[in-house]
Design an enzyme around this catalytic site. Structure first.
Site, PDB file in Angstrom:
ATOM      1  N   SER A  29      32.192 -12.548   4.337  1.00  0.00           N
ATOM      2  CA  SER A  29      31.664 -13.887   4.624  1.00  0.00           C
ATOM      3  C   SER A  29      30.682 -14.321   3.547  1.00  0.00           C
ATOM      4  O   SER A  29      30.145 -15.427   3.601  1.00  0.00           O
ATOM      5  CB  SER A  29      30.996 -13.917   6.007  1.00  0.00           C
ATOM      6  OG  SER A  29      30.034 -12.889   6.120  1.00  0.00           O
ATOM      7  N   HIS A 162      37.054 -56.907  24.400  1.00  0.00           N
ATOM      8  CA  HIS A 162      38.502 -56.759  24.125  1.00  0.00           C
ATOM      9  C   HIS A 162      38.859 -57.292  22.738  1.00  0.00           C
ATOM     10  O   HIS A 162      39.988 -57.712  22.520  1.00  0.00           O
ATOM     11  CB  HIS A 162      39.354 -57.486  25.176  1.00  0.00           C
ATOM     12  CG  HIS A 162      38.911 -57.256  26.589  1.00  0.00           C
ATOM     13  ND1 HIS A 162      39.389 -56.225  27.363  1.00  0.00           N
ATOM     14  CD2 HIS A 162      38.006 -57.916  27.353  1.00  0.00           C
ATOM     15  CE1 HIS A 162      38.811 -56.262  28.555  1.00  0.00           C
ATOM     16  NE2 HIS A 162      37.955 -57.275  28.575  1.00  0.00           N
ATOM     17  N   SER A 283      40.989 -51.638  -6.448  1.00  0.00           N
ATOM     18  CA  SER A 283      42.293 -51.007  -6.339  1.00  0.00           C
ATOM     19  C   SER A 283      42.809 -50.729  -7.752  1.00  0.00           C
ATOM     20  O   SER A 283      42.458 -51.431  -8.696  1.00  0.00           O
ATOM     21  CB  SER A 283      43.240 -51.945  -5.595  1.00  0.00           C
ATOM     22  OG  SER A 283      44.564 -51.755  -6.023  1.00  0.00           O
ATOM     23  N   LYS A 289      41.449 -56.875  -5.222  1.00  0.00           N
ATOM     24  CA  LYS A 289      40.906 -56.128  -4.095  1.00  0.00           C
ATOM     25  C   LYS A 289      39.474 -55.643  -4.284  1.00  0.00           C
ATOM     26  O   LYS A 289      39.045 -55.292  -5.378  1.00  0.00           O
ATOM     27  CB  LYS A 289      41.774 -54.880  -3.815  1.00  0.00           C
ATOM     28  CG  LYS A 289      43.178 -55.167  -3.429  1.00  0.00           C
ATOM     29  CD  LYS A 289      43.383 -55.482  -1.960  1.00  0.00           C
ATOM     30  CE  LYS A 289      42.892 -54.438  -1.009  1.00  0.00           C
ATOM     31  NZ  LYS A 289      43.866 -53.349  -0.849  1.00  0.00           N
ATOM     32  N   ASN A 291      37.505 -52.940  -1.876  1.00  0.00           N
ATOM     33  CA  ASN A 291      37.775 -52.152  -0.672  1.00  0.00           C
ATOM     34  C   ASN A 291      36.515 -51.557  -0.046  1.00  0.00           C
ATOM     35  O   ASN A 291      35.616 -51.133  -0.764  1.00  0.00           O
ATOM     36  CB  ASN A 291      38.748 -51.023  -1.000  1.00  0.00           C
ATOM     37  CG  ASN A 291      40.116 -51.550  -1.404  1.00  0.00           C
ATOM     38  OD1 ASN A 291      40.541 -52.593  -0.912  1.00  0.00           O
ATOM     39  ND2 ASN A 291      40.781 -50.845  -2.294  1.00  0.00           N
ATOM     40  N   GLU A 296      35.109 -46.649   5.411  1.00  0.00           N
ATOM     41  CA  GLU A 296      36.386 -45.976   5.700  1.00  0.00           C
ATOM     42  C   GLU A 296      36.228 -44.462   5.624  1.00  0.00           C
ATOM     43  O   GLU A 296      36.769 -43.726   6.447  1.00  0.00           O
ATOM     44  CB  GLU A 296      37.464 -46.433   4.712  1.00  0.00           C
ATOM     45  CG  GLU A 296      37.967 -47.832   5.004  1.00  0.00           C
ATOM     46  CD  GLU A 296      38.966 -48.306   3.952  1.00  0.00           C
ATOM     47  OE1 GLU A 296      40.018 -48.800   4.344  1.00  0.00           O
ATOM     48  OE2 GLU A 296      38.689 -48.179   2.755  1.00  0.00           O
ATOM     49  N   TYR A 323      28.869  -9.150  20.839  1.00  0.00           N
ATOM     50  CA  TYR A 323      29.274  -9.657  19.526  1.00  0.00           C
ATOM     51  C   TYR A 323      30.734  -9.291  19.252  1.00  0.00           C
ATOM     52  O   TYR A 323      31.181  -8.175  19.525  1.00  0.00           O
ATOM     53  CB  TYR A 323      28.388  -9.069  18.408  1.00  0.00           C
ATOM     54  CG  TYR A 323      28.834  -9.548  17.031  1.00  0.00           C
ATOM     55  CD1 TYR A 323      28.359 -10.746  16.526  1.00  0.00           C
ATOM     56  CD2 TYR A 323      29.775  -8.830  16.295  1.00  0.00           C
ATOM     57  CE1 TYR A 323      28.796 -11.213  15.291  1.00  0.00           C
ATOM     58  CE2 TYR A 323      30.211  -9.293  15.061  1.00  0.00           C
ATOM     59  CZ  TYR A 323      29.722 -10.491  14.568  1.00  0.00           C
ATOM     60  OH  TYR A 323      30.169 -10.955  13.363  1.00  0.00           O
ATOM     61  N   GLN A 328      31.897 -14.694  13.281  1.00  0.00           N
ATOM     62  CA  GLN A 328      31.676 -15.003  11.871  1.00  0.00           C
ATOM     63  C   GLN A 328      32.232 -16.400  11.527  1.00  0.00           C
ATOM     64  O   GLN A 328      31.799 -17.025  10.564  1.00  0.00           O
ATOM     65  CB  GLN A 328      32.350 -13.929  10.996  1.00  0.00           C
ATOM     66  CG  GLN A 328      32.180 -14.134   9.513  1.00  0.00           C
ATOM     67  CD  GLN A 328      32.485 -12.871   8.728  1.00  0.00           C
ATOM     68  OE1 GLN A 328      31.733 -11.902   8.765  1.00  0.00           O
ATOM     69  NE2 GLN A 328      33.611 -12.852   8.031  1.00  0.00           N
TER      70      GLN A 328
HETATM   71  N1  ARG Z   1      29.013 -11.502   8.726  1.00  0.00           N
HETATM   72  C1  ARG Z   1      28.843 -11.304  10.131  1.00  0.00           C
HETATM   73  C2  ARG Z   1      28.862 -12.652  10.855  1.00  0.00           C
HETATM   74  O1  ARG Z   1      28.808 -13.608  10.187  1.00  0.00           O
HETATM   75  C3  ARG Z   1      27.539 -10.629  10.384  1.00  0.00           C
HETATM   76  C4  ARG Z   1      27.523  -9.803  11.619  1.00  0.00           C
HETATM   77  C5  ARG Z   1      28.452  -8.654  11.463  1.00  0.00           C
HETATM   78  N2  ARG Z   1      28.339  -7.757  12.548  1.00  0.00           N
HETATM   79  C6  ARG Z   1      29.224  -6.779  12.702  1.00  0.00           C
HETATM   80  N3  ARG Z   1      29.025  -6.023  13.726  1.00  0.00           N
HETATM   81  N4  ARG Z   1      30.254  -6.617  11.906  1.00  0.00           N
HETATM   82  O2  ARG Z   1      28.950 -12.724  12.047  1.00  0.00           O
END
Ligand code: ARG
Length: 469
Positions: A29, A162, A283, A289, A291, A296, A323, A328
Site C-alpha cells: 500500500s 418541475h 471547442s 462555442k 463551454n 460540467e 482487522y 487497506q
Molecule cells: N497497510 C495496512 C492497511 O492499510 C496496514 C495494516 C496492516 N495490518 C496487517 N495486519 N497486515 O490497512
C-alpha cells in the site's frame, strides 16, 4: 518503485521463501498510503512518549525515537525519503528508516502496538485535518455566495417547479438556498468530527496488550477527545470514514445541483448568465462555442465520490471482526474523495466569485414574459374574500383567455378583469408586476426583499459563529 524486495519483510522470519514479486506489488500500500506519513510520524511520536512515560522504554530511548521520527519528517519534506515497494506500507517504511537512523532503539517503537491500531490512528488524524480544511473551503464558498447575493437582492429571476416557470424570486434568495446547503455541510462535518476524533491507539492487533500502556496519555498527546472502549471495535471500525464519505457525497451533490443550474443558465435557451473567459473553454472545431466545462466537471466528478461511499459500505458489510486486509482498501477511496471534494469546492468558489455574470437585461425580460404572476391574481381575489379554490378557477379562465389571444396578464384592460370578477380594481395592475409579486412574499423565509435582506444579515452572522457539534 522496484517489485523485488531488497530487504526481507519484518514478518518474514516465519516464512520459508520470499513473496512472489507480483504479490509484493499486489500486497503493498506504500504507493498510496505514503500520503499518511506525517500522521504516521505524529502518531508514532505520541506512542513513543507514552512508552517512556509508563516506563516500558527509558526516557532516553523515548527521546531518541521522537527525534528520529522528526528527522524522517524533515527528510520526507525535503524530498529525500522515498521508500520503495519493498517497504510494503508507510508504517514499515518509517520503522525501517528509524532503525537505520537510531539503531536498536528504533526496534522498540512497535512495542505494545500493531499496524492495525496504528493505521486506524493515522486515518483519523488525516481526516481530522481534512475536515477542518474542507470546512474552511465551505466557508469561503459561502462567502462568495453571500457577496454575489448582496449585489442581487433586487434582481429578479424566474423561480421554477418541475422546471416550469412558477413564481419570480429574488436572485439573492436563490443563491442563499446554496448558502444553506453549505451551512448544513459544514455543520455535518462538525458532528462527524466528534466520531473521527477517538483514539484506537493501544487496541493492539485486536485484543489489547499485556504491556502496562496508558491509552489516555497517548490520546491526550494527539488531542483525541476519547479512546475506543473496545479494542476489537477500535481496530475494525470504519463508521467514521463512511460518515465522512456520506457528508462528502452531500457536499458534491449540492455543488452538482448548482453546476446544473449554471449550465442551464449559460445555455442560449436560458441566457441568464454569461461565462467569463477565465472559467470557460472553447471547442476544437466549433469556433462560436464557449463551454461551461467547470460546472460540467464538478457535476461529473460527483459520481466518483458517490462511488467511493458505496465502495466502503460494500467493503465493510461482510467483514468479520476484527482487522482484515480488506481494510487497506479504505484509503484510496478516502484520498480520492478528499481530493475531489477540495478541487470541486475550489473550482465552484472561483466560478461564483469571478467566473460568471448575470445578464440582468435577460432576467428582467424573462420575468416579464410569462404567467408566473398568476398565483398573485388568485391571492388578490382571496384577499378580497373570494374562496381560494374559486379564485384559482377564475384565474384559470383568465390565463386561458390570454393564451387564446396571445397576450399576457399585464395586457388585460380593467374592463376585461372585471368581466371575470367584479372585485377587480385598478390596483390589480401593480399587484401583478413581477417586482410586486416578489415584494409581497413577506412570510418568514420567503423571497420578499425585506425578508431576503434579513436572511442576508443572518447568514453573515451565522458564518462567523462557531459550529456546535
Ligand atoms: N497497510 C495496512 C492497511 O492499510 C496496514 C495494516 C496492516 N495490518 C496487517 N495486519 N497486515 O490497512
Amino acid at each position: 518503485m522496484t517489485a523485488t524486495p531488497s530487504t526481507p519483510q519484518p514478518w518474514s522470519q516465519r516464512f520459508e521463501s520470499a513473496l512472489h514479486p507480483a504479490i509484493v506489488q499486489f500486497n503493498a500500500s506504500i504507493g498510496f498510503d505514503i500520503e499518511l506519513i506525517e500522521y504516521d510520524l505524529t502518531g508514532s511520536q505520541a506512542h513513543a512518549q507514552m512508552l517512556a512515560q509508563v516506563g516500558i522504554i527509558s526516557a532516553e530511548e523515548g527521546e531518541q525515537l521522537v527525534r528520529g521520527l522528526e528527522q524522517i519528517r524533515q527528510e520526507y519534506r525535503a524530498g529525500e525519503f522515498k521508500p520503495g515497494l519493498d517497504a510494503e506500507d508507510v508504517h514499515f517504511a518509517v520503522e525501517r528508516r528509524l532503525t537505520q537512523l537510531i539503531g536498536d532503539a528504533g526496534k522498540k517503537l512497535h512495542t505494545a502496538r500493531s499496524r492495525n491500531d496504528q493505521v486506524g490512528t493515522d486515518i483519523r488524524l488525516y481526516l481530522r485535518d481534512q475536515i477542518r480544511q474542507i470546512q474552511a473551503q465551505l466557508a469561503a464558498f459561502q462567502t462568495v455566495l453571500l457577496d454575489l447575493a448582496q449585489r442581487h437582492v433586487e434582481t429578479l429571476i424566474p423561480g421554477y417547479t418541475h422546471l416550469q416557470r412558477a413564481q419570480p424570486v429574488s436572485l439573492a434568495h436563490h443563491l442563499l438556498a446554496y448558502f444553506e446547503m453549505a451551512q448544513r455541510d459544514r455543520q455535518r462535518l462538525e458532528e462527524i468530527y466528534t466520531r473521527v476524533n477517538i483514539s484506537p491507539l493501544g487496541s493492539g492487533a485486536l485484543a489489547g496488550t499485556p504491556h502496562p500502556i496508558d491509552r489516555h496519555y497517548s490520546a491526550r498527546l494527539l488531542h483525541f477527545d476519547a479512546v475506543y472502549a473496545n479494542s476489537l471495535d477500535g481496530v475494525s471500525d470504519r463508521d467514521f470514514a463512511i460518515e465522512f464519505l456520506a457528508a462528502s457525497s452531500l457536499i458534491v451533490m449540492h455543488l452538482s445541483r448548482l453546476s446544473e443550474e449554471v449550465i442551464l443558465w449559460a445555455s442560449q435557451e436560458f441566457g441568464f448568465v454569461s461565462l467569463k473567459d477565465a472559467c470557460a473553454t472553447g471547442s476544437s472545431i466549433m469556433p462560436q462555442k464557449k463551454n461551461p466545462d467547470v460546472p460540467e466537471l464538478v457535476r461529473g466528478k460527483t459520481g466518483r465520490v458517490f462511488g467511493h461511499l458505496q465502495a466502503l459500505l460494500v467493503l465493510m458489510k461482510g467483514l468479520p471482526l476484527a482487522y482484515n486486509k480488506d481494510l487497506q482498501e479504505d484509503k484510496e477511496a478516502l484520498f480520492d474523495s478528499v481530493r475531489t471534494v477540495k478541487a470541486c469546492l475550489e473550482a465552484m468558489t472561483i466560478l461564483i466569485s469571478e467566473g460568471l455574470s448575470f445578464r440582468t437585461e435577460r432576467l428582467a425580460q424573462a420575468v416579464n414574459e410569462d404567467f408566473s404572476n398568476a398565483t398573485d391574481v388568485a391571492d388578490y381575489l382571496a384577499s378580497k374574500g373570494v374562496p381560494f379554490r374559486e379564485a384559482y378557477n377564475i384565474v384559470g379562465s383568465v390565463v386561458k383567455t390570454c393564451l387564446a389571444q396571445g397576450i399576457l396578464l399585464k395586457d388585460l384592460s380593467l374592463e376585461s378583469w372585471q368581466s371575470f370578477h367584479p372585485v377587480f380594481e385598478a390596483d390589480i395592475f401593480t399587484t401583478i408586476e413581477p417586482r410586486q409579486v416578489v415584494a409581497a412574499r413577506k412570510s418568514y423565509g420567503g423571497t420578499g426583499f425585506e425578508q431576503v435582506r434579513n436572511q442576508l444579515e443572518a447568514a453573515k452572522q451565522r458564518l462567523t459563529q462557531p459550529l456546535k457539534a
